[in-house]
Design a protein around this motif. Structure first.
Motif, PDB file in Angstrom:
ATOM      1  N   HIS A   1      10.549  -8.775  -5.240  1.00  0.00           N
ATOM      2  CA  HIS A   1      11.580  -7.308  -6.487  1.00  0.00           C
ATOM      3  C   HIS A   1      11.414  -6.308  -6.477  1.00  0.00           C
ATOM      4  O   HIS A   1      11.745  -5.840  -7.670  1.00  0.00           O
ATOM      5  CB  HIS A   1      11.023  -8.057  -7.459  1.00  0.00           C
ATOM      6  N   ARG A   2      10.757  -5.689  -4.925  1.00  0.00           N
ATOM      7  CA  ARG A   2      10.351  -4.025  -5.355  1.00  0.00           C
ATOM      8  C   ARG A   2      11.445  -3.594  -5.543  1.00  0.00           C
ATOM      9  O   ARG A   2      12.623  -3.485  -4.837  1.00  0.00           O
ATOM     10  CB  ARG A   2       9.455  -4.178  -3.835  1.00  0.00           C
TER      11      ARG A   2
ATOM     12  N   SER B   1       3.356   1.617   8.311  1.00  0.00           N
ATOM     13  CA  SER B   1       4.235   0.052   8.125  1.00  0.00           C
ATOM     14  C   SER B   1       5.093   0.382   7.407  1.00  0.00           C
ATOM     15  O   SER B   1       4.420  -0.882   6.354  1.00  0.00           O
ATOM     16  CB  SER B   1       3.082  -1.037   8.838  1.00  0.00           C
ATOM     17  N   PRO B   2       5.122   1.142   6.762  1.00  0.00           N
ATOM     18  CA  PRO B   2       5.993   1.237   5.430  1.00  0.00           C
ATOM     19  C   PRO B   2       6.305   0.140   4.488  1.00  0.00           C
ATOM     20  O   PRO B   2       6.924  -0.708   3.607  1.00  0.00           O
ATOM     21  CB  PRO B   2       5.907   1.962   4.674  1.00  0.00           C
ATOM     22  N   GLY B   3       7.541  -0.449   5.323  1.00  0.00           N
ATOM     23  CA  GLY B   3       8.156  -1.592   5.314  1.00  0.00           C
ATOM     24  C   GLY B   3       9.750  -0.937   4.860  1.00  0.00           C
ATOM     25  O   GLY B   3      10.001   0.268   4.764  1.00  0.00           O
ATOM     26  N   THR B   4      10.652  -2.006   4.342  1.00  0.00           N
ATOM     27  CA  THR B   4      11.785  -1.659   4.148  1.00  0.00           C
ATOM     28  C   THR B   4      11.552  -1.406   3.281  1.00  0.00           C
ATOM     29  O   THR B   4      10.558  -1.700   1.869  1.00  0.00           O
ATOM     30  CB  THR B   4      12.863  -2.642   4.390  1.00  0.00           C
ATOM     31  N   PHE B   5      12.916  -0.780   2.119  1.00  0.00           N
ATOM     32  CA  PHE B   5      12.657  -0.752   1.156  1.00  0.00           C
ATOM     33  C   PHE B   5      13.007  -1.913   0.193  1.00  0.00           C
ATOM     34  O   PHE B   5      12.432  -1.059  -0.968  1.00  0.00           O
ATOM     35  CB  PHE B   5      13.813   1.089   0.815  1.00  0.00           C
ATOM     36  N   ALA B   6      13.907  -2.841   0.393  1.00  0.00           N
ATOM     37  CA  ALA B   6      13.996  -4.342  -0.249  1.00  0.00           C
ATOM     38  C   ALA B   6      13.629  -4.626   0.522  1.00  0.00           C
ATOM     39  O   ALA B   6      14.549  -4.670   1.974  1.00  0.00           O
ATOM     40  CB  ALA B   6      15.599  -3.910  -1.164  1.00  0.00           C
ATOM     41  N   LEU B   7      13.436  -6.228  -0.001  1.00  0.00           N
ATOM     42  CA  LEU B   7      12.923  -7.309   1.115  1.00  0.00           C
ATOM     43  C   LEU B   7      14.154  -8.744   0.570  1.00  0.00           C
ATOM     44  O   LEU B   7      14.154  -8.120  -0.640  1.00  0.00           O
ATOM     45  CB  LEU B   7      11.816  -7.849   0.520  1.00  0.00           C
ATOM     46  N   ASP B   8      14.637  -8.983   1.473  1.00  0.00           N
ATOM     47  CA  ASP B   8      15.909 -10.192   1.069  1.00  0.00           C
ATOM     48  C   ASP B   8      14.409 -10.779  -0.076  1.00  0.00           C
ATOM     49  O   ASP B   8      13.961 -11.331   0.363  1.00  0.00           O
ATOM     50  CB  ASP B   8      16.115 -11.377   2.360  1.00  0.00           C
ATOM     51  N   PRO B   9      15.724 -11.178  -0.967  1.00  0.00           N
ATOM     52  CA  PRO B   9      15.412 -12.110  -2.611  1.00  0.00           C
ATOM     53  C   PRO B   9      14.880 -13.463  -1.723  1.00  0.00           C
ATOM     54  O   PRO B   9      13.914 -14.836  -1.867  1.00  0.00           O
ATOM     55  CB  PRO B   9      16.216 -12.436  -2.961  1.00  0.00           C
ATOM     56  N   ALA B  10      15.856 -14.207  -0.872  1.00  0.00           N
ATOM     57  CA  ALA B  10      15.893 -14.952  -0.005  1.00  0.00           C
ATOM     58  C   ALA B  10      14.083 -15.582   0.685  1.00  0.00           C
ATOM     59  O   ALA B  10      13.780 -16.636   1.349  1.00  0.00           O
ATOM     60  CB  ALA B  10      16.437 -15.615   1.775  1.00  0.00           C
ATOM     61  N   THR B  11      13.548 -14.348   0.630  1.00  0.00           N
ATOM     62  CA  THR B  11      11.814 -14.549   1.312  1.00  0.00           C
ATOM     63  C   THR B  11      11.074 -15.696   0.521  1.00  0.00           C
ATOM     64  O   THR B  11       9.618 -15.509   0.828  1.00  0.00           O
ATOM     65  CB  THR B  11      11.181 -13.001   1.717  1.00  0.00           C
ATOM     66  N   ALA B  12      11.586 -15.546  -0.417  1.00  0.00           N
ATOM     67  CA  ALA B  12      10.491 -16.525  -1.818  1.00  0.00           C
ATOM     68  C   ALA B  12      10.263 -17.418  -0.697  1.00  0.00           C
ATOM     69  O   ALA B  12       9.366 -18.189  -1.806  1.00  0.00           O
ATOM     70  CB  ALA B  12      11.751 -16.355  -2.678  1.00  0.00           C
TER      71      ALA B  12
ATOM     72  N   ALA C   1       8.376  -6.782   9.602  1.00  0.00           N
ATOM     73  CA  ALA C   1       7.981  -6.766   8.325  1.00  0.00           C
ATOM     74  C   ALA C   1       8.282  -4.796   8.388  1.00  0.00           C
ATOM     75  O   ALA C   1       8.749  -5.200   6.892  1.00  0.00           O
ATOM     76  CB  ALA C   1       6.546  -6.620   8.395  1.00  0.00           C
ATOM     77  N   SER C   2       8.218  -3.544   9.663  1.00  0.00           N
ATOM     78  CA  SER C   2       8.767  -2.700   9.137  1.00  0.00           C
ATOM     79  C   SER C   2       9.668  -2.141  10.396  1.00  0.00           C
ATOM     80  O   SER C   2       8.470  -1.383  10.950  1.00  0.00           O
ATOM     81  CB  SER C   2       7.265  -2.082   8.952  1.00  0.00           C
ATOM     82  N   PRO C   3      10.435  -2.235  10.685  1.00  0.00           N
ATOM     83  CA  PRO C   3      11.171  -1.308  11.870  1.00  0.00           C
ATOM     84  C   PRO C   3      11.237  -0.310  12.121  1.00  0.00           C
ATOM     85  O   PRO C   3      10.319   0.413  10.614  1.00  0.00           O
ATOM     86  CB  PRO C   3      12.823  -2.410  11.877  1.00  0.00           C
ATOM     87  N   VAL C   4      10.935   0.146  12.989  1.00  0.00           N
ATOM     88  CA  VAL C   4      11.249   1.850  13.308  1.00  0.00           C
ATOM     89  C   VAL C   4      12.308   2.559  12.099  1.00  0.00           C
ATOM     90  O   VAL C   4      12.283   3.495  11.784  1.00  0.00           O
ATOM     91  CB  VAL C   4      11.150   1.661  14.640  1.00  0.00           C
ATOM     92  N   GLU C   5      13.742   1.504  12.150  1.00  0.00           N
ATOM     93  CA  GLU C   5      14.305   2.417  11.024  1.00  0.00           C
ATOM     94  C   GLU C   5      13.936   2.571  10.097  1.00  0.00           C
ATOM     95  O   GLU C   5      14.408   2.791   8.928  1.00  0.00           O
ATOM     96  CB  GLU C   5      15.693   1.214  11.301  1.00  0.00           C
TER      97      GLU C   5
ATOM     98  N   GLY D   1       0.666  -1.052  -0.106  1.00  0.00           N
ATOM     99  CA  GLY D   1       0.032  -0.046   0.122  1.00  0.00           C
ATOM    100  C   GLY D   1       0.893   1.456  -0.164  1.00  0.00           C
ATOM    101  O   GLY D   1       0.276   2.204  -0.844  1.00  0.00           O
ATOM    102  N   ALA D   2       2.223   1.634   0.300  1.00  0.00           N
ATOM    103  CA  ALA D   2       2.069   2.389   1.458  1.00  0.00           C
ATOM    104  C   ALA D   2       3.331   2.845   0.002  1.00  0.00           C
ATOM    105  O   ALA D   2       3.704   4.136  -1.108  1.00  0.00           O
ATOM    106  CB  ALA D   2       3.920   2.123   1.668  1.00  0.00           C
TER     107      ALA D   2
END
Length: 312
Positions: A228-229, A145-156, A255-259, A123-124
């Motif tokens: 892959h965002r 909860s916008p999340g991190t800018f990239a997700l670890d591909p291992a999450t696949a 999922a969306s840490p404060v950092e 959504g973000a």
């Protein structure tokens, strides 16, 4: 019926000012559709975009809150691969292509102006892209909860695990695997023993939408644009001048840490009065669904404060 047939090929479902919903709740395609009221042009409009693997019904707690109902036109959209929206399978999907669909919807609805709220990384990212494309119409931008800018591909591996009974694999039932669902529940709601009623409700809804008898393609598409965002270019985020509110659950560690929320905040260099980051004590990732009462208060106050400033 609140559907739009888009040039992009989607038969897209949306909700406008529903009058018979109760929240929080999640519904599936086969459940009755809420009755909707027409747009009230005397009120500002808030458009809400759900997290991945949720739908417009995840905002029932907003669309049934008298504080918001009396103050805004409320619109929630089932984005492609979610909820009641249907359409062609796509070989190439991204957060930007999802935002292109949202902009198509906003243009078809012929809204003069609106605030955009997006929950989760899906959504973000979608509403930030839409703000970049329709900056002249966006009165306020709200990220939850916008999340991190990239997700670890291992999450696949979560995708492969969730779909472990599909496409001739596992027990062949087509049901989503319990192990995969439990991992996703922890992602959205925190460890087992927290938000148990919401976890159960979400599990039933997502099984009904993506489980037995349903193609695995929607799950693969969602996971593709989540994993892959590509980060929205910093110069584009820095050019946004609308007021920005970021809501962050203090118990959202993964999922969306404060950092991550702080990085989003700092990137909105031109946001009116600087981007405002608020942390909700005890809240998990999908806090518009779990901690809606306090979240709704923040949303209402933020939009109205900046509208009052704009009037003067």
């Amino acid at each position: 019926m609140p559907y739009l047939d888009l040039a992009s090929g989607y038969h897209l479902y949306y909700v406008l000012n529903p009058i018979n919903v109760t929240g929080p709740s999640l519904v599936s395609r086969g459940d009755p559709e809420p009755e909707c009221a027409p747009l009230d042009k005397t009120k500002p409009t808030l458009v809400m975009i759900h997290a991945g693997f949720f739908s417009s019904s995840s905002f029932h707690a907003q669309m049934s809150d008298p504080r918001l109902v009396s103050s805004f036109n409320l619109i929630a959209v089932d984005m492609p691969f979610h909820g009641r929206t249907s359409g062609p399978d796509r070989k190439e999907v991204s957060m930007k292509s999802q935002a292109d669909v949202l902009v198509e919807v906003l243009d078809m609805l012929e809204l003069e102006s609106y605030s955009l709220l997006g929950e989760g990384s899906h959504g973000a990212n979608v509403v930030v892209w839409a703000t970049i494309m329709r900056s002249e119409k966006v009165e306020a931008l709200l990220l939850v909860s916008p999340g991190t800018f990239a997700l670890d591909p291992a999450t696949a591996h979560i995708r492969d695990l969730v779909c472990g009974n599909k496409d001739g694999k596992g027990d062949g039932s087509g049901r989503l695997t319990e192990e995969g669902l439990n991992m996703m529940k922890e992602y959205f709601f925190g460890p087992e023993g927290r938000q148990d009623d919401r976890r159960t409700q979400w599990g039933k809804a997502v099984e009904g939408r993506y489980g037995a008898g349903k193609s695995s393609s929607d799950v693969h598409n969602i996971m593709h644009f989540l994993i892959h965002r590509a980060p929205i270019p910093q110069e584009m985020r820095a050019a946004i001048t609308a007021p920005v509110l970021i809501l962050q659950g203090e118990d959202d560690w993964h999922a969306s840490p404060v950092e991550a929320s702080e990085e989003w905040r700092d990137g909105f260099a031109s946001a009116k009065d600087g981007a405002d980051l608020r942390r909700l004590v005890g809240a998990p990732h999908c806090l518009m669904y779990t901690d809606f009462s306090v979240a709704n208060r923040f949303v209402k106050a933020f939009i109205e404060r900046h509208r009052d400033v704009k009037k003067h």
